[in-house]
Design a protein around this motif. Sequence first.
Motif, mmCIF file in Angstrom:
data_model
loop_
_atom_site.group_PDB
_atom_site.id
_atom_site.type_symbol
_atom_site.label_atom_id
_atom_site.label_comp_id
_atom_site.label_asym_id
_atom_site.label_seq_id
_atom_site.Cartn_x
_atom_site.Cartn_y
_atom_site.Cartn_z
ATOM 1 N N LEU A 145 -11.702 -13.522 -4.395
ATOM 2 C CA LEU A 145 -11.366 -12.386 -3.545
ATOM 3 C C LEU A 145 -9.869 -12.079 -3.527
ATOM 4 O O LEU A 145 -9.477 -10.958 -3.179
ATOM 5 N N ALA A 146 -9.041 -13.038 -3.907
ATOM 6 C CA ALA A 146 -7.593 -12.863 -3.762
ATOM 7 C C ALA A 146 -7.070 -11.594 -4.453
ATOM 8 O O ALA A 146 -6.358 -10.808 -3.812
ATOM 9 N N PRO A 147 -7.403 -11.358 -5.725
ATOM 10 C CA PRO A 147 -6.866 -10.128 -6.343
ATOM 11 C C PRO A 147 -7.346 -8.858 -5.647
ATOM 12 O O PRO A 147 -6.592 -7.877 -5.555
ATOM 13 N N LEU A 148 -8.581 -8.898 -5.149
ATOM 14 C CA LEU A 148 -9.083 -7.712 -4.452
ATOM 15 C C LEU A 148 -8.358 -7.527 -3.117
ATOM 16 O O LEU A 148 -8.042 -6.406 -2.715
ATOM 17 N N TYR A 149 -8.093 -8.649 -2.462
ATOM 18 C CA TYR A 149 -7.343 -8.589 -1.210
ATOM 19 C C TYR A 149 -5.924 -8.069 -1.461
ATOM 20 O O TYR A 149 -5.413 -7.216 -0.727
ATOM 21 N N TYR A 150 -5.322 -8.572 -2.538
ATOM 22 C CA TYR A 150 -3.981 -8.130 -2.929
ATOM 23 C C TYR A 150 -3.968 -6.617 -3.168
ATOM 24 O O TYR A 150 -3.053 -5.906 -2.752
ATOM 25 N N MET A 151 -5.030 -6.131 -3.801
ATOM 26 C CA MET A 151 -5.147 -4.684 -4.028
ATOM 27 C C MET A 151 -5.170 -3.941 -2.692
ATOM 28 O O MET A 151 -4.493 -2.921 -2.525
ATOM 29 N N LEU A 152 -5.951 -4.477 -1.751
ATOM 30 C CA LEU A 152 -6.044 -3.836 -0.436
ATOM 31 C C LEU A 152 -4.679 -3.833 0.270
ATOM 32 O O LEU A 152 -4.268 -2.812 0.841
ATOM 33 N N VAL A 153 -3.990 -4.973 0.205
ATOM 34 C CA VAL A 153 -2.673 -5.060 0.843
ATOM 35 C C VAL A 153 -1.731 -4.010 0.256
ATOM 36 O O VAL A 153 -1.088 -3.239 0.973
ATOM 37 N N MET A 154 -1.675 -3.970 -1.075
ATOM 38 C CA MET A 154 -0.738 -3.058 -1.729
ATOM 39 C C MET A 154 -1.122 -1.592 -1.515
ATOM 40 O O MET A 154 -0.261 -0.730 -1.450
ATOM 41 N N ALA A 155 -2.432 -1.355 -1.431
ATOM 42 C CA ALA A 155 -2.882 0.028 -1.244
ATOM 43 C C ALA A 155 -2.611 0.518 0.167
ATOM 44 O O ALA A 155 -2.635 1.723 0.422
ATOM 45 N N SER A 156 -2.348 -0.414 1.073
ATOM 46 C CA SER A 156 -2.168 -0.003 2.468
ATOM 47 C C SER A 156 -0.707 -0.092 2.899
ATOM 48 O O SER A 156 -0.405 -0.055 4.085
ATOM 49 N N ARG A 157 0.191 -0.228 1.926
ATOM 50 C CA ARG A 157 1.622 -0.333 2.226
ATOM 51 C C ARG A 157 2.352 0.897 1.712
ATOM 52 O O ARG A 157 1.958 1.468 0.694
ATOM 53 N N PRO A 158 3.411 1.290 2.371
ATOM 54 C CA PRO A 158 4.259 2.328 1.764
ATOM 55 C C PRO A 158 4.872 1.781 0.479
ATOM 56 O O PRO A 158 5.074 0.570 0.346
ATOM 57 N N ASN A 159 5.168 2.659 -0.447
ATOM 58 C CA ASN A 159 5.606 2.197 -1.761
ATOM 59 C C ASN A 159 6.866 1.345 -1.702
ATOM 60 O O ASN A 159 7.060 0.462 -2.533
ATOM 61 N N SER A 160 7.695 1.577 -0.699
ATOM 62 C CA SER A 160 8.937 0.812 -0.613
ATOM 63 C C SER A 160 8.675 -0.674 -0.351
ATOM 64 O O SER A 160 9.474 -1.524 -0.701
ATOM 65 N N ASP A 161 7.514 -0.984 0.241
ATOM 66 C CA ASP A 161 7.204 -2.378 0.553
ATOM 67 C C ASP A 161 6.826 -3.185 -0.685
ATOM 68 O O ASP A 161 6.909 -4.412 -0.693
ATOM 69 N N ILE A 162 6.360 -2.468 -1.705
ATOM 70 C CA ILE A 162 5.734 -3.183 -2.828
ATOM 71 C C ILE A 162 6.732 -4.047 -3.561
ATOM 72 O O ILE A 162 6.406 -5.125 -4.033
ATOM 73 N N THR A 163 7.979 -3.573 -3.628
ATOM 74 C CA THR A 163 8.967 -4.333 -4.381
ATOM 75 C C THR A 163 9.717 -5.318 -3.489
ATOM 76 O O THR A 163 10.659 -5.950 -3.945
ATOM 77 N N SER A 164 9.312 -5.460 -2.240
ATOM 78 C CA SER A 164 10.038 -6.363 -1.358
ATOM 79 C C SER A 164 9.699 -7.805 -1.709
ATOM 80 O O SER A 164 8.659 -8.118 -2.260
ATOM 81 N N SER A 165 10.647 -8.679 -1.393
ATOM 82 C CA SER A 165 10.450 -10.086 -1.691
ATOM 83 C C SER A 165 10.764 -10.887 -0.433
ATOM 84 O O SER A 165 11.811 -10.683 0.163
ATOM 85 N N PRO A 166 9.911 -11.774 -0.027
ATOM 86 C CA PRO A 166 8.607 -12.104 -0.618
ATOM 87 C C PRO A 166 7.629 -10.942 -0.529
ATOM 88 O O PRO A 166 7.767 -10.090 0.342
ATOM 89 N N PRO A 167 6.645 -10.914 -1.414
ATOM 90 C CA PRO A 167 5.690 -9.805 -1.420
ATOM 91 C C PRO A 167 4.898 -9.769 -0.117
ATOM 92 O O PRO A 167 4.649 -10.814 0.479
ATOM 93 N N PRO A 168 4.550 -8.590 0.342
ATOM 94 C CA PRO A 168 3.775 -8.495 1.574
ATOM 95 C C PRO A 168 2.415 -9.162 1.407
ATOM 96 O O PRO A 168 1.791 -9.064 0.354
#
Lengths: 298, 324
Positions: free
Chosen positions: A45-68
């Motif tokens: 489920l992890a990659p699918l969860y990761y997809m959900l997390v990234m799909a629900s974030r503003p684009n500026s969050d995606i490159t933040s470190s540590p990843p959301p």
Amino acid sequence: MTLLSPPPTATTPTAPSAPARRRRRPGRAGWRTYLCLAVVTALSLAPLYYMLVMASRPNSDITSSPPPLLPGGALRDNVTRVFANQDVMFAQALLNTLLVATVATVSVVVLSSLAGFAFAKLRFRGRSGLLLVVVATMMVPVQLGLVPLYMLMSRIGLAGTLWSATLPFVVSAFGVFMMRQYAIAAVPDELIEAARVDGASTTRIFFQIVFPALRPAAAVLGLLTFMERWNDFLWPYLTLDADHPTVQVALSRLSGGYYADQALVMAGTLVGTVPLVVVFVLFGRQIIGGIMEGGVKA
Amino acid sequence: MSLTDLGRAPRTAAPAPPPAPPPSRSRRRPWRERSAPYAFVSPFFVVFAIFGLFPLLFTFWVSLHDWSLLGGERPFVGFANYRELAADGVFWNAMANTLGIFVLATVPQLVVATVLAQVLNTSLRAMTFWRMSVLVPTVTSVAAVGIIFSLMFARDFGLVNWLTSLVGVDAISWQDHRWSAWVAVSAMVDWRWTGYNTLILLAALQAVPRELYEAARMDGAGAWRQFWSITVPMLRPTIVFVTVVATIGGVQLFTEPLLFNAGSNDLAGGTTGQSQTVAMYLVQQAFTGQRFGYAATVAWVLFGVIALVSAVNVLLLRRIRSAE
């Protein structure tokens, strides 16, 4: 005729008496088993969860470190932007995919049932030879014929259209074989013979007696076919033109570099994935049954 | 590889004849009735002949020509395309990538699937739930897998590099090196297909009589010993079958590496072709280079590779059977 399931060995299966069975249930799962399965589930489920997390974030969050690691609140916004994107035509792509997958599924189920019934229950010259051909075609990687297939589609004027992505898949050797295996046991010969005595034609026998009896297998075949067509990539990617994308083709276009907007890409991927996950959750038991029997029975 | 490939069970080579219907008055039946069986089976054969068999065979004919898409001259060149291919470094690079990724993806996948099948072959609570959670990656589309994993393997902000940085490893540029691209693409294949293979192996495992394990237990064999002495030998034919299916799919690997390189040089598999597979090279030649004859040559060679590997597997199967 089983090469796959090895023949029973010398050990004769004997039903253990009831109390014995209660005393020592064979292979009962302990906590380690569950722990192992929990880890596997998490990995699944992890990659699918990761997809959900990234799909629900503003684009500026995606490159933040540590990843959301937790979902954000921008899902609706991202999904809206996917559908608003003129280049990708996502809504159109969803509709196209539904169309292609539905036509192929209905066709595969009906034609496989017809042929499977004929191979299982009707006697005609060349039957076993033709059946052998069906089985052999399951081993042939027809995808490798894509160059002439594309030339053929161009020649008959279908290249680029949804028809070109549909027609090669309106029959399935696997489907024919699966329905034949099922029909052998599911349709009693006496029933067919009785209908014949009553003067029913073969066509009528098929629609009134055989097809209803084949429905469980037809449903599983339909589910497997639909999922396969929904997820198909290579051939649609090659043949479809810019105006007729399927979902998977639209996704590859989304991720194709014109957009540095990963939140948009992830939202699109989520929308393209959710329908099948819903189908899977609703019919998981049947789908698993179909896959496991496809591998072992026959 | 696809979901409906699973019907490719090798033991179906000679299906048992179904019980013959009682002798009927077929001689007296009208033509319409006698032709009904042919009418029922013909749609499959007609469609397959047009859209499956013909293109595959015609590929060979095309490969003997200098054939481009839009009419014009199509001179017959004999085996010139094959000679060119044999000396084509880009092709051999793609072949090395394809086989490398295939091995890297298939071996761990089958090991994990075998162990996992054994784990699932116990009386579990919520059995369907566990099986579904194992299979859910297979339901995810290959394009989605490619996209999600590419983001996870991104150099500057990807999940994977973040995790490895926790143990002090410097950020890896996964796309840029051959080995790292192989690992990343293999991870996609593994994630998507391990669960499917697990269920196929589990189905075979359930045909193994429980009593074998009980007898082994009574003889004092532990779980590990049971796995090696019962599970693995009993599963060998199925493992061979699963390997054949994985081969047919693996040799044609296309989408995962394509999307892994999305954005730049995607069909070329990166700047120096570090993750270009044969299927990508084929498509590149046909649809970007318009060299249909040459692309058909690539396809036919790929077909030969698949046939060769399948033949080896059939031999293997026969040996296993005779050993039993």
